[in-house]
Motif scaffolding. Structure first.
Motif, mmCIF file in Angstrom:
data_model
loop_
_atom_site.group_PDB
_atom_site.id
_atom_site.type_symbol
_atom_site.label_atom_id
_atom_site.label_comp_id
_atom_site.label_asym_id
_atom_site.label_seq_id
_atom_site.Cartn_x
_atom_site.Cartn_y
_atom_site.Cartn_z
ATOM 1 N N ALA A 299 0.831 -1.199 0.000
ATOM 2 C CA ALA A 299 0.000 0.000 0.000
ATOM 3 C C ALA A 299 0.874 1.261 0.000
ATOM 4 C CB ALA A 299 -0.930 0.001 1.217
ATOM 5 N N GLU A 301 3.980 1.459 -1.124
ATOM 6 C CA GLU A 301 4.636 1.519 -2.435
ATOM 7 C C GLU A 301 3.650 2.026 -3.493
ATOM 8 O OE1 GLU A 301 7.700 0.747 -3.352
ATOM 9 O OE2 GLU A 301 7.640 0.106 -5.453
ATOM 10 N N ALA A 302 2.395 1.536 -3.416
ATOM 11 C CA ALA A 302 1.390 1.961 -4.391
ATOM 12 C C ALA A 302 1.095 3.452 -4.236
ATOM 13 C CB ALA A 302 0.113 1.148 -4.228
ATOM 14 N N ALA A 303 1.075 3.946 -2.986
ATOM 15 C CA ALA A 303 0.816 5.367 -2.755
ATOM 16 C C ALA A 303 1.887 6.219 -3.440
ATOM 17 C CB ALA A 303 0.767 5.658 -1.257
ATOM 18 N N ARG A 304 3.160 5.813 -3.272
ATOM 19 C CA ARG A 304 4.237 6.566 -3.934
ATOM 20 C C ARG A 304 4.135 6.400 -5.442
ATOM 21 N NH1 ARG A 304 10.083 5.640 -2.677
ATOM 22 N NH2 ARG A 304 10.266 7.633 -3.736
ATOM 23 N N CYS A 306 1.627 5.960 -7.279
ATOM 24 C CA CYS A 306 0.529 6.739 -7.861
ATOM 25 C C CYS A 306 0.859 8.225 -7.905
ATOM 26 C CB CYS A 306 -0.756 6.550 -7.044
ATOM 27 S SG CYS A 306 -1.542 4.972 -7.327
ATOM 28 N N GLY A 307 1.975 8.611 -7.302
ATOM 29 C CA GLY A 307 2.346 10.017 -7.334
ATOM 30 C C GLY A 307 1.881 10.800 -6.126
ATOM 31 N N MET A 308 1.674 10.119 -4.993
ATOM 32 C CA MET A 308 1.370 10.865 -3.768
ATOM 33 C C MET A 308 2.663 11.419 -3.187
ATOM 34 S SD MET A 308 -1.511 8.767 -1.682
ATOM 35 C CE MET A 308 -2.997 8.149 -2.482
ATOM 36 N N THR A 309 2.562 12.619 -2.613
ATOM 37 C CA THR A 309 3.699 13.142 -1.869
ATOM 38 C C THR A 309 3.741 12.415 -0.524
ATOM 39 O OG1 THR A 309 2.330 14.836 -0.877
ATOM 40 C CG2 THR A 309 3.427 15.411 -2.924
ATOM 41 N N GLN A 312 0.730 13.330 1.484
ATOM 42 C CA GLN A 312 -0.506 12.716 0.981
ATOM 43 C C GLN A 312 -0.566 11.235 1.331
ATOM 44 O OE1 GLN A 312 0.052 13.946 -3.058
ATOM 45 N NE2 GLN A 312 -1.533 15.511 -2.953
ATOM 46 N N GLN A 316 -3.613 10.191 3.486
ATOM 47 C CA GLN A 316 -4.649 9.469 2.740
ATOM 48 C C GLN A 316 -4.545 7.955 2.864
ATOM 49 O OE1 GLN A 316 -5.148 10.790 -1.299
ATOM 50 N NE2 GLN A 316 -4.661 12.894 -0.810
ATOM 51 N N VAL A 317 -3.347 7.456 3.126
ATOM 52 C CA VAL A 317 -3.194 5.996 3.139
ATOM 53 C C VAL A 317 -2.736 5.475 4.506
ATOM 54 C CG1 VAL A 317 -1.970 4.045 2.116
ATOM 55 C CG2 VAL A 317 -2.740 5.928 0.671
ATOM 56 N N PRO A 320 -5.073 6.502 7.831
ATOM 57 C CA PRO A 320 -6.339 5.755 7.861
ATOM 58 C C PRO A 320 -6.145 4.274 8.169
ATOM 59 C CG PRO A 320 -6.305 7.211 5.976
ATOM 60 C CD PRO A 320 -4.939 7.297 6.596
ATOM 61 N N LEU A 321 -5.062 3.683 7.648
ATOM 62 C CA LEU A 321 -4.836 2.260 7.912
ATOM 63 C C LEU A 321 -4.367 2.037 9.349
ATOM 64 C CD1 LEU A 321 -3.246 1.120 4.536
ATOM 65 C CD2 LEU A 321 -5.483 0.558 5.448
#
Lengths: 401, 319
Positions: A299, A301-304, A306-309, A312, A316-317, A320-321
């Motif tokens: 999760a 790795e996917a956040a980075r 996808c282009g999240m700072t 973010q 966002q990730v 919440p988890l």
């Protein structure tokens, strides 16, 4: 005899049909012991002398005593039989209501109407039967596995029920309620103070602890020392920590301009509040760290990817988890602080502890109960509500970790 | 077009990627194949700057990737990782909406795009949009992972072992779907895998990596027919490369018309959609010397000679 002869199977079946419920056996035993062997109520000449324990038959009029015995026997039997959990829960609820009804009948029955000194209190038998009823209810709830919202609804119903009992003045004759009647104003003042101490210290601990936890999760070098230091704080007994804080806070109050205007003093609420914050930090920081480290690597790795700072990804990730873990800390801290705030009264911090320590000083046990009962009730309330919130905060992930 | 020019990656003294240069043409599928630790994933992660090169330059459509902040670059490049990497606390629709939301699309636009992608991947929006990842099967999660990567219509899609967690039957279906979508969207795909069969099946060109270096970069036919090193030979599997080579050839290449059918044996009926490997296998199974295919809508019959297929399988003399 070989194992496939019909006899063992048949006897096994019979044993299965008549075997009592495993949880029902100890509960029925406690119900019987509480009702038959221990006093139901205590009658005392005044509020501080030792009294005389009275059995159900002596404490209640014949009709009420018979009713109580029948009710306890019936509920004990329901507990022993393998009945559906909903039936068991209903039976436990009826028993609690019946007990409250019965104990309220005792004072007018035992005390002449002109006697203003004599006191009637529930005795060990009453408390034991009540505890067994609550145990039966708790066991039934565990088997029912109600959803979080259903649990909160049940809790709400229980609160309404208890509030109705108190509003009806049915229990007004009991000694603990007479203690309340003479100090109703200070009871609610101390209740508010207790709430401020427990919830306020939790709020500050979250404001400090969550960012500290995030920092510790990211900076490995910080994690060990911070958690070790907070662990040490946790091992200091509460009275000792309150006392340790008196000197530095008195120094601050005397030397920092404006500090005493803010209410900072060596004794009183300030050291109590600070001590509660310090106790709260370990669960908050440790759970934030654990929650963030449990975030699946995929999760993150996917956040980075996808282009999240970084921010973010955190907001966002990762947070919440980690939220169920942080809420678990809130639950621990709130229950712990509601209990610990009682000790604050020792250094003038107020709260329900005021009644506990006054009661101990006056050897008036019913005054002690006036502080203890609401404290226990608040702990229970906080635990149930936050338990439900934790489950609601983990949508789509089933039960919390 | 993606260009890697002398790209290296070192962690302290360890060189993970050593002077790699590649040119990946637009609208093609490039496979990067290697054993674990060969540096293939690092090469992929340097393209979207999840890892920064220690040396060398990477250009996308002629522009150095370092001219953009990393996160902005990554919003323009689709990225699919093994085990899907879906956000467990977000629904399928929210997962797909991730990049469009970061790019500030309007809500209506995001919702339309999510539904469109769900339909493209054969997931009914009414059923699946509001589900959480744990409520999906492995194959469905994988499709949502690819849909999320394609949400903002990137020109480039990077995939790291995207089918690794799937069982063989679902994997074959997912690979076919990917090829269809690639043809429809004309996306440039860079696919990292340790599975040479997968690369041969999906990629237009394959880079074989060993110890941080690209030892051969060529078409699947190149790799099979002319492996550059013994390592590439081992990777393509010398023992059955004849069949792999045949599997790359459509059957129509072998169809002959007009010549008389051999009269001694009844020719075997073959489906024109088969590849040369499957056709040969069927012919060998029944011991037929030739087969017959129906070509086109008119129903003209063509002949397939077993001997021509065997010649083609010899590798050196491909037709």
């Amino acid at each position: 005899m070989t194992s496939d002869t019909p006899l063992p199977a048949a006897s096994h079946l019979a044993a299965g049909r008549f075997a009592p419920d495993p949880v029902g056996v100890p509960i029925a035993a406690v119900l019987a012991a509480g009702l038959l062997l221990l006093p139901f109520a205590t009658l005392r000449a005044n509020r501080i002398v030792t009294g005389e324990g009275l059995s159900v038959l002596a404490a209640l009029p014949v009709g009420a005593a018979t009713g109580t015995i029948v009710l306890v026997t019936a509920v004990g039997t329901i507990g022993l039989l393998r009945l559906p959990a909903a039936v068991r829960l209903a039976a436990a609820g009826v028993l609690v209501a019946g007990l409250l009804l019965a104990v309220g009948i005792a004072p007018p029955h035992l005390v002449a109407s002109g006697d203003r000194l004599a006191r009637v209190s529930p005795a060990s038998g009453f408390w034991l039967v009540l505890a067994a009823a609550l145990l039966l209810a708790l066991d039934a709830l565990t088997r029912l596995r109600p959803s979080p919202l259903a649990r909160i609804a049940l809790l709400g119903a229980a609160i309404v029920g208890v509030a109705l009992v108190f509003a009806s003045d049915h229990l007004a004759g009991l000694s603990v309620m007479r203690e309340y009647a003479t100090r109703a104003a200070s009871f609610w003042r101390e209740a508010a103070q207790h709430g401020r101490l427990a919830a306020g210290s939790l709020g500050v601990a979250l404001l400090v602890g969550v960012p500290l936890g995030i920092l510790c999760a990211r900076v490995a070098a910080l994690r060990g020392p911070v958690l070790a230091a907070l662990n040490v704080v946790q091992t200091i007994p509460s009275i000792a920590l309150f006392a340790l804080l008196i000197t530095p806070l008195a120094f601050v109050a005397a030397n920092v301009p404006g500090a005493s205007a803010l209410g900072i003093r060596g004794i009183g609420a300030a050291p109590a509040f600070l001590a509660l914050v310090l106790y709260s930090l370990l669960p908050v920081v440790a759970n934030t760290v654990a929650g963030l480290r449990d975030v699946p690597e995929a999760a993150r790795e996917a956040a980075r990817g996808c282009g999240m700072t970084d921010r973010q990804s955190l907001v966002q990730v990762e947070m919440p988890l980690a939220l169920p873990a942080v809420l678990a800390a809130v639950r621990i801290v709130l229950v712990q602080n509601i209990g610990l705030a009682t000790v604050a009264a020792l250094i003038g911090g107020g709260g329900f502890g005021v009644f506990v320590f006054q009661g101990i000083g006056q050897t008036a046990m019913d005054l002690v109960l006036l502080g203890v009962i609401p404290t226990v009730a608040l702990c229970f309330l906080a635990s149930v509500v936050l338990g439900a919130l934790i489950e609601l905060a983990a949508p789509g992930r089933g039960l919390p970790r | 077009m993606i260009e890697l020019r002398g790209v290296s990656k070192r962690y302290d003294a360890r060189t993970v990627v050593d002077d790699v240069s590649l040119v990946i043409e637009p609208r093609t599928v490039a496979g990067i194949v290697g054993t674990s630790g060969s540096g293939k994933t690092t090469v992929l992660r340097m393209i979207n700057r999840l890892a920064e090169p220690s040396a060398g330059t990477i250009l996308i459509d002629g522009v150095d990737t370092r001219t953009l902040p990393g996160f902005e670059l990554r919003r323009r490049i689709g990225y699919v990782i093994q085990n899907d990497g879906l956000f467990p606390h977000r629904t399928v629709r929210e997962n797909i909406a991730t990049v469009p939301r970061l790019l500030g699309w309007s809500r209506g636009e995001i919702a339309r795009r999510a539904d469109e992608l769900l339909e493209l991947f054969q997931l009914d929006p009414a059923v699946f949009a509001a589900r959480f990842p744990h409520e999906l099967s492995g194959g469905q999660r994988q499709r949502v992972g690819v849909a999320r990567a394609l949400a903002a219509r990137p020109n480039i899609l990077l995939m790291d072992e995207p089918f690794g967690a799937l069982d063989p039957v679902i994997r074959a279906k997912a690979q076919d779907d990917l090829l269809h979508i690639q043809r429809a969207t004309q996306t440039t795909i860079v696919l990292v895998t340790h599975d040479m069969d997968e690369a041969i099946r999906l990629a237009d060109r394959i880079a074989v990596m060993a110890d941080g270096r690209v030892v051969q970069f060529g078409t699947p036919e190149d790799l099979l027919a002319r492996p550059a090193t013994p390592f590439v030979e081992r990777m393509v599997g010398v023992s059955d490369r004849s069949f792999r080579l045949l599997s790359l050839m459509p059957l129509e290449r072998f169809v002959e018309f007009g010549t008389d059918a051999a009269s001694d044996v009844e020719p075997l009926e073959l489906d024109a959609a088969l590849d040369a490997r499957e056709a040969l296998s069927r012919l060998l199974w029944v011991g037929a010397r030739e087969g017959r295919v129906r070509v086109g809508a008119g129903g003209t019959h063509g002949r397939i000679r077993t001997s021509r297929l065997l010649d083609a399988a010899r590798g050196a003399s491909t037709p």
